[in-house]
Design an enzyme around this catalytic site. Structure first.
Site, mmCIF file in Angstrom:
data_model
loop_
_atom_site.group_PDB
_atom_site.id
_atom_site.type_symbol
_atom_site.label_atom_id
_atom_site.label_comp_id
_atom_site.label_asym_id
_atom_site.label_seq_id
_atom_site.Cartn_x
_atom_site.Cartn_y
_atom_site.Cartn_z
ATOM 1 N N GLU A 129 -0.650 0.819 -3.967
ATOM 2 C CA GLU A 129 0.271 1.018 -3.113
ATOM 3 C C GLU A 129 -0.058 1.833 -1.798
ATOM 4 O O GLU A 129 -0.140 1.571 -0.731
ATOM 5 C CB GLU A 129 1.377 1.501 -3.654
ATOM 6 N N LEU A 130 -0.826 2.991 -2.093
ATOM 7 C CA LEU A 130 -1.269 3.929 -1.394
ATOM 8 C C LEU A 130 -2.401 3.188 -0.452
ATOM 9 O O LEU A 130 -2.635 3.513 0.854
ATOM 10 C CB LEU A 130 -1.782 5.292 -1.874
#
Length: 82
Positions: free
Chosen positions: A10-11
Site C-alpha cells: 500500500e505504501l
C-alpha cells in the site's frame, strides 16, 4: 507496519501515485520517528531483514518497499507519540 506485506504494498502504491499523479501525501508517524522509517532502523530494519531473507536480498519488491519507506519517511508530516 513494516512487517506487513500488505502495508508495504500500500505504501509503495501511495508513493507511486504521488510521483505519477502529483498527489499530496501527508504521513502520520504514530509512535515512530521518521528517521527510523527513512533509515530502515529499529523494528523497520528487523522487518526488512526478514523480508530480504524470505524473498532474497536482490528482490525487486524489497527494493521497492525500501525506497517507499525512505521516500515516505522523508516527507513532512505529523509525529504522534501519545
Amino acid at each position: 507496519y513494516a512487517s506487513s506485506l500488505w502495508c508495504l504494498e500500500e505504501l509503495a502504491k501511495i508513493m507511486e501515485c504521488k510521483e505519477r499523479k502529483g498527489l499530496i501525501v501527508f504521513p502520520v508517524f504514530y509512535k515512530v520517528e521518521p528517521r527510523e522509517v527513512r533509515g530502515v532502523r529499529e523494528s523497520y530494519g528487523r522487518a526488512m531483514a526478514k523480508h530480504e531473507f524470505n524473498l532474497g536480498k536482490d528482490s525487486e519488491k524489497v527494493k521497492r518497499w525500501k525506497k517507499a519507506l525512505f521516500d515516505g519517511g522523508s516527507l513532512s508530516g505529523r509525529d504522534l507519540n501519545d
